[in-house]
Design an enzyme around this catalytic site. Structure first.
Site, short mmCIF file in Angstrom:
data_model
loop_
_atom_site.label_atom_id
_atom_site.label_comp_id
_atom_site.label_asym_id
_atom_site.label_seq_id
_atom_site.Cartn_x
_atom_site.Cartn_y
_atom_site.Cartn_z
N ASP A 137 -11.09 -10.70 -0.87
CA ASP A 137 -10.94 -10.70 -2.33
C ASP A 137 -12.30 -10.39 -2.94
OD1 ASP A 137 -9.78 -10.80 -4.77
OD2 ASP A 137 -9.33 -12.94 -4.75
N ASP A 197 -12.45 -7.72 -10.74
CA ASP A 197 -11.71 -7.68 -12.01
C ASP A 197 -12.07 -8.90 -12.82
OD1 ASP A 197 -10.39 -9.26 -10.00
OD2 ASP A 197 -8.78 -9.57 -11.43
N GLN A 247 -4.54 -6.04 -14.84
CA GLN A 247 -4.61 -7.21 -15.73
C GLN A 247 -3.78 -6.93 -16.99
OE1 GLN A 247 -5.76 -10.12 -15.18
NE2 GLN A 247 -7.06 -9.88 -13.37
N ASP A 255 -1.30 -13.77 -0.99
CA ASP A 255 -2.39 -14.59 -0.45
C ASP A 255 -2.51 -15.85 -1.28
OD1 ASP A 255 -3.91 -12.82 -2.61
OD2 ASP A 255 -5.08 -14.63 -2.26
N CYS A 315 10.93 -26.49 15.18
CA CYS A 315 9.76 -25.65 14.90
C CYS A 315 9.03 -25.37 16.20
CB CYS A 315 8.84 -26.37 13.92
SG CYS A 315 7.30 -25.46 13.59
N HIS A 356 0.89 -26.25 11.49
CA HIS A 356 2.33 -26.26 11.19
C HIS A 356 2.64 -25.48 9.92
CE1 HIS A 356 6.44 -27.44 10.49
NE2 HIS A 356 6.07 -27.72 9.25
ZN LIG Z 1 5.71 -27.07 13.30
#
Ligand SMILES: [Zn+2]
Length: 301
Positions: free
Chosen positions: A11, A69, A120, A197, A250, A281
């Site tokens: 950025d 910017d 912008q 992001d 997961c 995680h």
């Molecule tokens: Zn996880």
């Protein structure tokens, strides 16, 4: 430089400087030529110009470089929005000149980094249009939606996001700068945005807010809404004896190796291991979210 073998998006530093200066005038100022600010615990003044921003990003090895910017808040008055558009366009032109001086303007496509400019204009359609048209005339590889992206309730400024997408021809990628809430990312993709992001997933992890699905989404009938997401607050005493992982099913290292109860204990003791495990995680959750979105696209969803 870091030994990261995959693409890097940097950025410009404009948003960070804006955040510091917004806290009070004594912290610095934004001028036509540069942004100047003082670090909290020193007398040193830092100066950021459009040219320096491009130089630094290229030195970090960025594959996508973002022009400096002037960020605004949707509630800022019209004259601030207008000034932001004027400076953002002028700074993008200076950034492009510097980019071409360093990288060379002749090379195309995958041979060189890409340069994005930021649109912008706050919540003014007229200013957004003017900014987009002037930036398109200068010419960039892609564009970003600039300015504070959500309203006071954390909801994506949907109408302005949709309008800004309309202003940019479909062949150009569009980056939703600072958008990170999983539900806002799903909405952003629906509105035609390609890149996102945000520090939200890692910050939420460190502060004890972990992401999980109420029901794991099963492509192709994918439609993710905020309601499909549940937050697991790790500090909550009810998790003290939980033997399940954060999110059963997961495939991340944390869920494969640790119970939620153990994470609760680490978090309560302020053990730094907690920071790493929780971040692993939440970041894995974001990666699988993007995978689900891509799978649903492939199925024409
Ligand atoms: Zn996880």
């Amino acid at each position: 430089m870091a030994a990261w073998p995959r693409p890097i998006v940097t950025d410009s530093g404009g948003f960070q400087a804006y955040s510091i200066i917004r806290e009070g005038r004594q912290h610095g100022r934004i001028g036509n030529h540069e942004i100047a600010w003082r670090a909290e615990d020193s007398d040193r003044t830092f100066r950021l110009t459009p040219e320096k921003s491009v130089q630094l990003q290229l030195r970090y090895g960025a594959d996508i470089v973002i022009c400096l910017d002037q960020c605004t808040h949707p509630d800022d008055p019209e004259e601030v929005q207008e000034q932001s558009v004027r400076r953002t366009v002028a700074w993008a032109a200076r950034g492009k000149k510097e980019f071409e001086r360093i990288v060379g303007g002749g090379r195309r496509g995958g041979e060189r980094p890409q340069l994005f400019a930021v649109i912008q204009g706050g919540v003014s359609r007229e200013l957004r249009r003017r900014c987009a048209e002037e930036l398109l005339t200068i010419g960039f590889d892609g564009f970003g939606y600039g300015g504070w992206p959500v309203d006071s309730e954390g909801k994506l400024l949907q109408e302005m996001f949709a309008y800004t997408r309309e202003l940019v021809p479909a062949e150009f990628p569009l980056h939703a700068l600072g958008v990170g809430h999983p539900a806002n990312i799903v909405e952003g993709v629906r509105l035609g945005y390609d890149l996102f992001d945000s520090s939200m997933p890692s910050r939420d992890a460190r502060h004890g807010r972990l992401y999980a699905w109420r029901q794991p989404p099963t492509p192709p009938s994918l439609s993710i809404a905020g309601a499909d997401l549940v937050y697991v607050y790790v500090f909550d005493a009810k998790h003290a004896k939980a033997s399940d992982p954060i999110m059963p099913g997961c495939d991340c290292y944390t869920c494969a190796s640790y119970s939620l109860g153990y994470l609760h204990l680490l978090a309560a003791r302020k053990d730094s291991l907690y920071m790493r495990l929780s971040t692993i995680h939440n970041l894995r959750f974001m990666v699988t979210l993007m995978q689900h979105i891509r799978d649903s696209d492939h199925d024409g969803g």
